[in-house]
Each structure stands twice: as C-alpha cells, then as structure tokens.
Motif scaffolding. Sequence first.
Motif, PDB file in Angstrom:
ATOM      1  N   LEU A  40     -41.137 -55.606  -0.511  1.00 22.76           N
ATOM      2  CA  LEU A  40     -42.132 -56.511  -0.826  1.00 22.76           C
ATOM      3  C   LEU A  40     -41.740 -57.316  -2.272  1.00 22.76           C
ATOM      4  N   GLU A  41     -41.512 -56.125  -3.383  1.00 23.97           N
ATOM      5  CA  GLU A  41     -41.372 -56.604  -4.812  1.00 23.97           C
ATOM      6  C   GLU A  41     -40.313 -57.642  -4.731  1.00 23.97           C
ATOM      7  N   ASN A  42     -39.330 -57.723  -3.903  1.00 26.89           N
ATOM      8  CA  ASN A  42     -38.033 -58.454  -4.073  1.00 26.89           C
ATOM      9  C   ASN A  42     -38.599 -59.918  -3.414  1.00 26.89           C
ATOM     10  N   LEU A  43     -39.590 -59.993  -2.731  1.00 29.04           N
ATOM     11  CA  LEU A  43     -40.102 -61.112  -1.976  1.00 29.04           C
ATOM     12  C   LEU A  43     -41.207 -61.846  -3.026  1.00 29.04           C
ATOM     13  N   GLU A  44     -41.428 -61.381  -4.083  1.00 30.55           N
ATOM     14  CA  GLU A  44     -42.499 -61.964  -4.965  1.00 30.55           C
ATOM     15  C   GLU A  44     -41.773 -63.305  -5.475  1.00 30.55           C
ATOM     16  N   GLY A 112     -34.374 -61.499  -0.600  1.00 28.68           N
ATOM     17  CA  GLY A 112     -35.721 -61.769  -1.558  1.00 28.68           C
ATOM     18  C   GLY A 112     -36.053 -63.289  -1.477  1.00 28.68           C
ATOM     19  N   ALA A 113     -36.880 -63.673  -2.554  1.00 28.38           N
ATOM     20  CA  ALA A 113     -37.507 -64.897  -2.576  1.00 28.38           C
ATOM     21  C   ALA A 113     -36.460 -66.225  -2.626  1.00 28.38           C
ATOM     22  N   GLU A 114     -35.316 -66.085  -3.069  1.00 26.63           N
ATOM     23  CA  GLU A 114     -34.598 -67.163  -3.243  1.00 26.63           C
ATOM     24  C   GLU A 114     -34.056 -67.436  -2.009  1.00 26.63           C
TER      25      GLU A 114
END
Length: 210
Positions: A40-44, A112-114
């Motif tokens: 979850l943190e890496n998707l922020e 993640g997000a990127e």
Amino acid sequence: MTDIPSGVSAVLLAAGSGSRFGGGKLLADFGGRPLIEATLENLEGAPVDETIAVLGADAEGLRRICEPHNVRVVENPDWHLGQATSVLAGLRAVRPEARAAVILLADQPFVGAEAVGRLVAAFEGGAEVAVATYGGKRRNPVLFARTVWPTLEEELSGDEGARGLLRRRPELVVEVPCDGVADPSDVDTKGDLRRSEEVRGLRGAYKIER
C-alpha cells in the motif's frame, strides 16, 4: 491517490489464503510492518481516485491495516473459488463514475505508483486493456477500461484471472514497459519473503530505486 481525478480506480487483490506460505502471508512481517502495508505504501501517489482491497482469508486483520491508508475494503465470500471472483468483486465495488480499473496483487510489494501511472497514461491514449511488461513479458498490474468489464463478467473463471482474455482478445491489449520503475516479484513462500526483504534492504524504503 492524487488530487486531480483520473476516473481510474485501483483494485488490490488480497483475498487468498497464502497456502504455499503456510497462511497469513499478507500479515507477515516485511521489514518491520505487514507485507500488505508495504504494498500500500508503494502505491501512494498513484493517479487513481480510490483504492479498493478485496479481502477473503484473514479479512479482519487486513481490514485493520487497510482502513488507516484510506483504502476501502470489500469482502469476497467466494474467494476460495479462485482469483477471478475477487477481480469481479472489485470491479462491482468501484465508483459508478469510474472509467477504468487497475488490478494489482497485494503480494507484489514493489509494483508501485509509477507503474500504475504508465498504465493510466496508456488508457488516456486510447488503450482498453493496458498490461505492464518486464523484459517483454506480461505481468501485473493490468488496467481494464469499463468498456471491457462486461466481457470480464462473462469470461473470467477460476484462478486464471484475466490471462485467458488477454490471449483471446489481443486487439484490445496495449503492452506498457515498466522495466526500471517496478518489480513484479511476488511473495508465495517464506523464502520469497526473505529474498524480497533483501531487495528492500538494497533499494530502501519500499521504493524501487529510480
């Protein structure tokens, strides 16, 4: 999530029992916190309007972790029938105004997000299905425009997920290289978890080295 609406939802599949791990996989310690929290943190900061976690096994414990991260949870009572049921449960739960959904796996802490951002950009460029590739091979995450959700409802079954659809409908699929911005390594066993922690130690703070 970003402040500018994208019309895209994220659906995080977190319902499996982790049988190869011995159970409790997503609650297992990963660098001092539960594995799902690292994911979850890496998707922020991903360009999505909401994140939905689809839960099944270990739902109570996972719910307590997800909700402080502003993640909406949906329980899938049929999770034991295969991953396809969780994909469909997630799609049925997204906001009515969503134009697309990105499907992610909770046991892939370095996607993640990127990577999500690249798929959203492909969707904005006209892709109905956008799939991340690494070294030319299709992996996760995968984005599906709302226009193809009825096809998913008709064709998904068991643990195959959407792979069969991607093979049968190649005209819909845009491949999106994500090498260097994400790592699709997943955690199936305790050995995988240890190896992923070693990767984290080299790359730091749950983020893929840019």
